[in-house]
Write an enzyme that holds these catalytic residues in place. Structure first.
Site, short mmCIF file in Angstrom:
data_model
loop_
_atom_site.label_atom_id
_atom_site.label_comp_id
_atom_site.label_asym_id
_atom_site.label_seq_id
_atom_site.Cartn_x
_atom_site.Cartn_y
_atom_site.Cartn_z
N LYS A 22 0.75 -1.41 -0.15
CA LYS A 22 0.03 -0.13 0.16
C LYS A 22 0.77 1.26 -0.07
O LYS A 22 0.74 1.98 -0.84
CB LYS A 22 -0.89 -0.06 1.26
CG LYS A 22 -1.63 1.43 1.40
CD LYS A 22 -2.46 1.30 2.82
CE LYS A 22 -1.65 1.95 4.11
NZ LYS A 22 -1.73 3.43 3.94
N CYS A 117 -6.69 14.40 11.79
CA CYS A 117 -5.79 13.52 12.04
C CYS A 117 -6.31 12.29 13.01
O CYS A 117 -7.35 12.54 13.53
CB CYS A 117 -4.72 14.18 12.90
SG CYS A 117 -3.18 13.45 12.95
N ASP A 307 3.19 0.53 12.17
CA ASP A 307 2.06 -0.14 11.69
C ASP A 307 1.72 -1.24 12.00
O ASP A 307 0.69 -2.06 11.31
CB ASP A 307 2.23 0.28 9.88
CG ASP A 307 2.21 1.45 9.80
OD1 ASP A 307 1.80 2.62 10.71
OD2 ASP A 307 2.64 1.96 8.49
N ARG A 399 -8.94 0.04 3.53
CA ARG A 399 -8.10 0.94 2.99
C ARG A 399 -6.77 0.40 2.36
O ARG A 399 -6.02 0.89 1.46
CB ARG A 399 -8.20 2.42 3.54
CG ARG A 399 -9.25 3.07 3.74
CD ARG A 399 -9.19 4.02 4.71
NE ARG A 399 -8.18 5.09 3.99
CZ ARG A 399 -8.09 6.43 4.31
NH1 ARG A 399 -8.90 6.77 5.16
NH2 ARG A 399 -7.22 7.44 3.77
N1 EPU Z 1 6.58 14.54 11.42
C1 EPU Z 1 6.71 15.70 11.61
N2 EPU Z 1 6.86 16.60 10.49
C2 EPU Z 1 6.62 16.40 9.12
C3 EPU Z 1 6.23 14.92 8.94
C4 EPU Z 1 6.30 14.10 9.94
O1 EPU Z 1 6.70 16.09 12.64
O2 EPU Z 1 6.65 17.02 8.21
C5 EPU Z 1 6.40 13.37 12.30
C6 EPU Z 1 5.02 12.81 12.39
O3 EPU Z 1 4.03 13.54 13.31
C7 EPU Z 1 5.23 11.55 13.04
C8 EPU Z 1 6.54 11.07 12.35
O4 EPU Z 1 7.24 12.38 11.97
O5 EPU Z 1 5.32 11.54 14.54
C9 EPU Z 1 6.70 10.31 11.25
O6 EPU Z 1 5.45 10.50 10.34
P1 EPU Z 1 5.87 10.17 8.82
O7 EPU Z 1 5.83 11.37 8.05
O8 EPU Z 1 6.91 9.23 8.85
O9 EPU Z 1 4.51 9.29 8.61
P2 EPU Z 1 3.56 9.46 7.11
O10 EPU Z 1 4.69 9.59 5.88
O11 EPU Z 1 2.54 10.45 7.23
C10 EPU Z 1 3.75 6.92 6.79
C11 EPU Z 1 2.68 5.94 6.51
C12 EPU Z 1 2.05 5.39 7.72
C13 EPU Z 1 3.46 5.03 8.75
C14 EPU Z 1 4.36 6.03 8.96
C15 EPU Z 1 5.50 5.76 9.95
C16 EPU Z 1 2.28 6.27 4.16
C17 EPU Z 1 1.18 6.72 3.19
N3 EPU Z 1 1.93 6.26 5.54
O12 EPU Z 1 3.12 8.06 7.24
O13 EPU Z 1 1.42 4.23 7.58
O14 EPU Z 1 2.46 5.04 10.04
O15 EPU Z 1 4.83 6.38 7.90
O16 EPU Z 1 5.91 4.79 9.41
O17 EPU Z 1 3.28 5.87 3.56
C18 EPU Z 1 -0.24 2.79 7.89
O18 EPU Z 1 -0.10 2.30 6.78
O19 EPU Z 1 -1.40 2.23 8.36
C19 EPU Z 1 0.15 4.20 8.26
C20 EPU Z 1 -0.49 4.95 8.94
#
Ligand code: EPU
Length: 434
Positions: A22, A117, A307, A399
């Site tokens: 995904k 969120c 995850d 999803r």
């Molecule tokens: N964060 C910041 N600033 C940013 C971006 C992130 O502070 O600009 C913080 C977030 O608040 C969080 C941490 O950094 O505490 C990690 O966030 P990240 O950006 O890595 O998460 P994401 O890219 O939004 C993806 C996956 C999530 C998974 C996370 C962590 C996708 C579409 N989603 O989210 O997947 O939990 O990485 O591995 O790739 C899931 O599949 O169930 C899912 C939630």
């Protein structure tokens, strides 16, 4: 709305084939915006998030066609606007990848902020920091992110927070920029490597994906090509835990066992048998033997994946002794514990730490899926609970899990999807998992 109805107590046995990832698919679909030519993408999971992103692409003017199940042909040559205003933007987190890809292609992008969120604050400041460093001017008006650059120019960007999304978004924006971009403190997740591999197949010059320093030498254009998405590491882990929870013996096939190392290690540590082969893992457990307590802390890859935290916590509710689970990525990813308690779990949450006292059994009850992985945890708990468990709000689960019910039934689970008469109307709430 529908719900899952599970009659627990059946051991799982047999083979399960894992779908395409995904979190790789949801990055690769927006990445196609930058390709002048036809992309044929294989191993595309048929899940709601993917269907939504493909419909957003179509809305922008792309040709999108499924050639066969799991194989999609995309041609974005006809996209001539840098605006993505599809209503899906607010529903799906990964819509933010259109910011990077539209910016990369048009040096401009106008994309809605991803929606509310589900497990704590989910800022995108690091994405913005990267885009600005590449030369974009950014303004946010009425929930829309407007970005414009005369041209994007490569530079060095240090991520203050390890972010999967920011790493991928900056890679996207830098792919067609002038000169070289270096991302330091980058995330290393397999789906980041997969997105870089996709872009490289189409002519990009990205090195170091999978390490914490990624170098992107900007190229003039990307051409079409064929690509196959990696297997879903979290879907695989979910079936591994389901097999462990119910007892029995399951071969989890079409996976990359290396991606499963932390999950395999934890399962082994608590008394589950995990055997690794080239592209599959066999998980077995004697249901008569008690599982053992453990400690888990979620971390970016190669740490234990956040995850997989809800699914493993559900399993630890049935392990002997006190387990401690620390959430190291998200602020608020334990809301589902309340639901597990309805099944008889003994667990307490204090901020980012959950203390679980093992119990002998779950007893079926009505629970709901707070989000995608929480929903998977409810299903796992229901599969080993005594009696009937009903899981509502399954739209979150669907999803991210392709043919969840069918795959579980094939393994011997007694689970069905039924109409949920008690459900709230479809769009009365939404969350942005994934
Ligand atoms: N964060 C910041 N600033 C940013 C971006 C992130 O502070 O600009 C913080 C977030 O608040 C969080 C941490 O950094 O505490 C990690 O966030 P990240 O950006 O890595 O998460 P994401 O890219 O939004 C993806 C996956 C999530 C998974 C996370 C962590 C996708 C579409 N989603 O989210 O997947 O939990 O990485 O591995 O790739 C899931 O599949 O169930 C899912 C939630």
């Amino acid at each position: 709305m529908e719900k899952y109805v599970i009659s627990g107590g059946k051991t799982l046995n047999g083979d399960v084939f894992i779908s395409g990832g995904k979190n790789a698919a949801v990055a690769i679909i927006p990445a196609t915006v930058m390709v002048r030519g036809t992309c044929v993408i294989e191993n595309m999971p048929n899940i709601t998030d993917v269907r939504l992103l493909l419909s957003m692409l179509k809305d922008m003017g792309a040709d999108v066609e499924f050639l066969a199940p799991g194989i999609v042909r995309v041609n974005c040559s006809n996209i001539n606007s840098f605006v993505s205003d599809h209503e899906g933007v607010r529903k799906i987190r990964a819509s933010y990848y259109f910011m990077g890809s539209l910016l990369g292609r048009f040096s401009a992008a106008r994309v809605g902020l991803p929606g509310g969120c589900d497990f704590g604050v989910r800022p995108i400041d690091q994405h913005m920091k990267g885009f600005e460093a590449l030369g974009a001017e950014i303004s946010i008006e009425h929930g829309i992110v407007n970005m414009k650059a005369e041209k994007l120019v490569g530079t060095s960007i240090y991520l203050d927070t390890r972010s999967v999304g920011a790493t991928i978004n900056i890679v996207l924006a830098a792919t067609l920029a002038e000169g070289t971009t270096v991302i330091e403190n980058a995330c290393r997740e397999p789906h980041i490597v997969d997105t870089a591999n996709f872009l490289n197949t189409m002519g990009a010059d990205i090195k170091g994906a999978g390490t914490d320093v990624i170098k992107i030498k900007g190229v003039k254009s990307l051409h079409g090509g064929k690509y196959s998405i990696i297997p879903d590491q979290i879907e695989a882990g979910t079936y591994m835990v389901a097999a462990a929870a119910t007892g029995g013996k399951v071969a989890v096939r079409n996976i990359i066992p290396k991606h499963m190392e932390t999950v395999s290690a934890k399962l082994t540590e608590i008394g589950v048998t995990v055997e690794e082969f080239d592209d599959y893992i066999v998980v077995s457990r004697d249901p008569a033997k008690k599982l053992m307590k453990t400690k888990i802390k979620t971390m970016p890859y190669p740490g234990f994946p956040t995850d997989m935290q809800p699914q493993l916590s559900a399993l630890l509710c049935l392990a002997e002794g006190t387990s401690i689970v620390t959430e190291g990525v998200w602020d608020n990813r334990f809301r589902y514990i309340e639901e597990l308690r309805k099944l008889g779990a003994k667990a307490d949450v204090d901020g980012k730490i959950c203390v679980i006292e093992g119990v002998d059994r779950f007893l079926g009850a009505k629970v709901h899926a707070c989000d995608l992985r929480a929903g998977a945890a409810m299903v796992i708990a229901g599969l080993c609970a005594e009696g009937i468990t009903e899981v509502s709000d399954i739209k979150y689960v669907e999803r991210g899990y392709e043919n969840f019910v069918e795959k579980l039934r094939k393994l011997g689970a007694n689970i069905s999807k039924e109409k949920d008469d008690e459900a709230e109307p479809e769009d009365s709430k939404f969350c942005d998992v994934g």
